[in-house]
Scaffold this motif. Structure first.
Motif, mmCIF file in Angstrom:
data_model
loop_
_atom_site.group_PDB
_atom_site.id
_atom_site.type_symbol
_atom_site.label_atom_id
_atom_site.label_comp_id
_atom_site.label_asym_id
_atom_site.label_seq_id
_atom_site.Cartn_x
_atom_site.Cartn_y
_atom_site.Cartn_z
ATOM 1 N N ILE A 52 25.027 26.935 63.630
ATOM 2 C CA ILE A 52 25.239 28.148 64.410
ATOM 3 C C ILE A 52 25.662 29.257 63.461
ATOM 4 N N LEU A 53 25.024 30.410 63.593
ATOM 5 C CA LEU A 53 25.414 31.580 62.819
ATOM 6 C C LEU A 53 26.419 32.361 63.659
ATOM 7 N N THR A 54 27.577 32.635 63.103
ATOM 8 C CA THR A 54 28.590 33.393 63.820
ATOM 9 C C THR A 54 28.497 34.858 63.430
ATOM 10 N N THR A 55 28.896 35.713 64.337
ATOM 11 C CA THR A 55 28.961 37.137 64.034
ATOM 12 C C THR A 55 29.996 37.778 64.931
ATOM 13 N N GLY A 56 30.542 38.876 64.458
ATOM 14 C CA GLY A 56 31.511 39.609 65.254
ATOM 15 C C GLY A 56 32.019 40.819 64.506
ATOM 16 N N CYS A 57 32.614 41.720 65.270
ATOM 17 C CA CYS A 57 33.181 42.954 64.730
ATOM 18 C C CYS A 57 34.699 42.936 64.907
ATOM 19 N N SER A 58 35.399 43.466 63.945
ATOM 20 C CA SER A 58 36.854 43.559 63.986
ATOM 21 C C SER A 58 37.442 42.148 64.115
ATOM 22 N N MET A 59 38.181 41.851 65.193
ATOM 23 C CA MET A 59 38.718 40.498 65.348
ATOM 24 C C MET A 59 37.593 39.473 65.437
ATOM 25 N N GLY A 60 36.453 39.881 66.000
ATOM 26 C CA GLY A 60 35.296 38.987 66.018
ATOM 27 C C GLY A 60 34.825 38.669 64.609
ATOM 28 N N GLY A 61 34.916 39.648 63.710
ATOM 29 C CA GLY A 61 34.587 39.417 62.301
ATOM 30 C C GLY A 61 35.568 38.446 61.663
ATOM 31 N N THR A 62 36.833 38.589 62.009
ATOM 32 C CA THR A 62 37.858 37.667 61.513
ATOM 33 C C THR A 62 37.526 36.240 61.939
ATOM 34 N N HIS A 63 37.248 36.072 63.223
ATOM 35 C CA HIS A 63 36.905 34.735 63.728
ATOM 36 C C HIS A 63 35.607 34.228 63.106
ATOM 37 N N SER A 64 34.632 35.105 62.977
ATOM 38 C CA SER A 64 33.321 34.719 62.464
ATOM 39 C C SER A 64 33.436 34.063 61.089
ATOM 40 N N LEU A 65 34.142 34.707 60.182
ATOM 41 C CA LEU A 65 34.291 34.146 58.834
ATOM 42 C C LEU A 65 35.188 32.912 58.845
ATOM 43 N N ASN A 66 36.282 32.978 59.599
ATOM 44 C CA ASN A 66 37.212 31.850 59.641
ATOM 45 C C ASN A 66 36.528 30.579 60.140
ATOM 46 N N PHE A 67 35.724 30.690 61.200
ATOM 47 C CA PHE A 67 35.039 29.503 61.711
ATOM 48 C C PHE A 67 34.066 28.930 60.689
ATOM 49 N N LEU A 68 33.279 29.782 60.055
ATOM 50 C CA LEU A 68 32.334 29.284 59.049
ATOM 51 C C LEU A 68 33.073 28.587 57.912
ATOM 52 N N LEU A 69 34.096 29.227 57.371
ATOM 53 C CA LEU A 69 34.795 28.664 56.216
ATOM 54 C C LEU A 69 35.524 27.374 56.552
ATOM 55 N N ARG A 70 36.050 27.288 57.751
ATOM 56 C CA ARG A 70 36.768 26.075 58.148
ATOM 57 C C ARG A 70 35.840 24.939 58.534
ATOM 58 N N LYS A 71 34.687 25.272 59.112
ATOM 59 C CA LYS A 71 33.803 24.231 59.649
ATOM 60 C C LYS A 71 32.353 24.439 59.201
ATOM 61 N N PRO A 72 32.082 24.389 57.904
ATOM 62 C CA PRO A 72 30.698 24.595 57.458
ATOM 63 C C PRO A 72 29.746 23.492 57.898
ATOM 64 N N GLU A 73 30.265 22.393 58.403
ATOM 65 C CA GLU A 73 29.398 21.339 58.937
ATOM 66 C C GLU A 73 28.831 21.742 60.299
ATOM 67 N N ILE A 74 29.444 22.701 60.967
ATOM 68 C CA ILE A 74 28.969 23.192 62.261
ATOM 69 C C ILE A 74 28.198 24.491 62.113
ATOM 70 N N PHE A 75 28.715 25.379 61.278
ATOM 71 C CA PHE A 75 28.185 26.739 61.201
ATOM 72 C C PHE A 75 27.299 26.932 59.970
ATOM 73 N N SER A 76 26.173 27.596 60.175
ATOM 74 C CA SER A 76 25.189 27.787 59.097
ATOM 75 C C SER A 76 25.379 29.095 58.350
ATOM 76 N N GLY A 77 26.173 29.991 58.890
ATOM 77 C CA GLY A 77 26.410 31.262 58.231
ATOM 78 C C GLY A 77 27.192 32.187 59.128
ATOM 79 N N CYS A 78 27.443 33.394 58.606
ATOM 80 C CA CYS A 78 28.160 34.381 59.403
ATOM 81 C C CYS A 78 27.778 35.787 58.976
ATOM 82 N N ILE A 79 27.929 36.683 59.913
ATOM 83 C CA ILE A 79 27.869 38.113 59.656
ATOM 84 C C ILE A 79 29.201 38.639 60.185
ATOM 85 N N ALA A 80 30.150 38.816 59.286
ATOM 86 C CA ALA A 80 31.502 39.229 59.639
ATOM 87 C C ALA A 80 31.649 40.720 59.353
ATOM 88 N N LEU A 81 31.941 41.484 60.387
ATOM 89 C CA LEU A 81 31.994 42.940 60.273
ATOM 90 C C LEU A 81 33.418 43.451 60.469
#
Length: 187
Positions: free
Chosen positions: A80-109
């Motif tokens: 799953i590619l995560t994305t979000g703006c502001s707090m969504g960006g915070t979550h987007s990167l945090n989820f990818l970095l913590r769980k790279p086995e679930i997430f394929s990438g992120c666009i953190a804004l």
């Protein structure tokens, strides 16, 4: 969860959605009980954030994979590619970095990636676990997650306006950490 639709992101991606090239799932946050809470009980605030992480990873993501597999002829997406703006960006990167086995990438804004911004006088194991600048700094180069992250698509973008602090500094620090760990990222 309605911000992407209300701000035209769903319409902007409509052709990709209609062609079956992407699926978009917009979930709500729990920030009012964690990052944005005015409660004096910092442990309860960060436990609320950790409960949100568990909900996303253990309940929502499996459901997304099921829906994707059902609508994709039985073939399951690789991640799953995560994305979000502001707090969504915070979550987007945090989820990818913590769980790279679930997430394929992120666009953190314009996210904040140092939890000390939200917890200036409090730091514990869960704050650390939700503070990308801290846990990436502490991650060994040969950590299995670092190797997984070397094969993920990472975009961290931050505006240059007057309201983009400390997000600009956090994005710059993430760039340094990614380079040091040889994790390709577009910053």
């Amino acid at each position: 969860f309605y911000d992407y639709e209300n701000n035209g992101m769903i319409d902007a991606a409509a052709a990709y959605i209609e062609d079956g090239r992407i699926q978009m799932f917009c979930c709500d946050s729990n920030d009012v009980n964690s990052w944005s809470s005015k409660s004096w009980d910092n442990r309860a605030r960060i436990e609320s954030q950790e409960a949100y992480v568990r909900y996303i990873c253990e309940e929502l993501c499996p459901r997304i994979f099921d829906i994707n597999q059902q609508s994709n002829g039985g073939q399951r997406a690789d991640g799953i590619l995560t994305t979000g703006c502001s707090m969504g960006g915070t979550h987007s990167l945090n989820f990818l970095l913590r769980k790279p086995e679930i997430f394929s990438g992120c666009i953190a804004l314009s996210g904040a990636y140092n939890a000390r911004f939200f917890f200036p006088d409090y730091f514990d194991d869960l704050v650390y676990a939700n503070s990308p600048v801290d846990y990436m700094d502490g991650m060994h180069y040969d950590d299995p997650r670092a190797e997984m992250l070397r094969h993920r698509d990472i975009i961290v973008c931050c505006g240059r306006g007057a309201w983009e602090h400390p997000m600009q500094e956090d994005s710059a620090r993430m760039k340094e950490l990614f380079e040091y760990k040889n994790i390709p990222a577009w910053i």
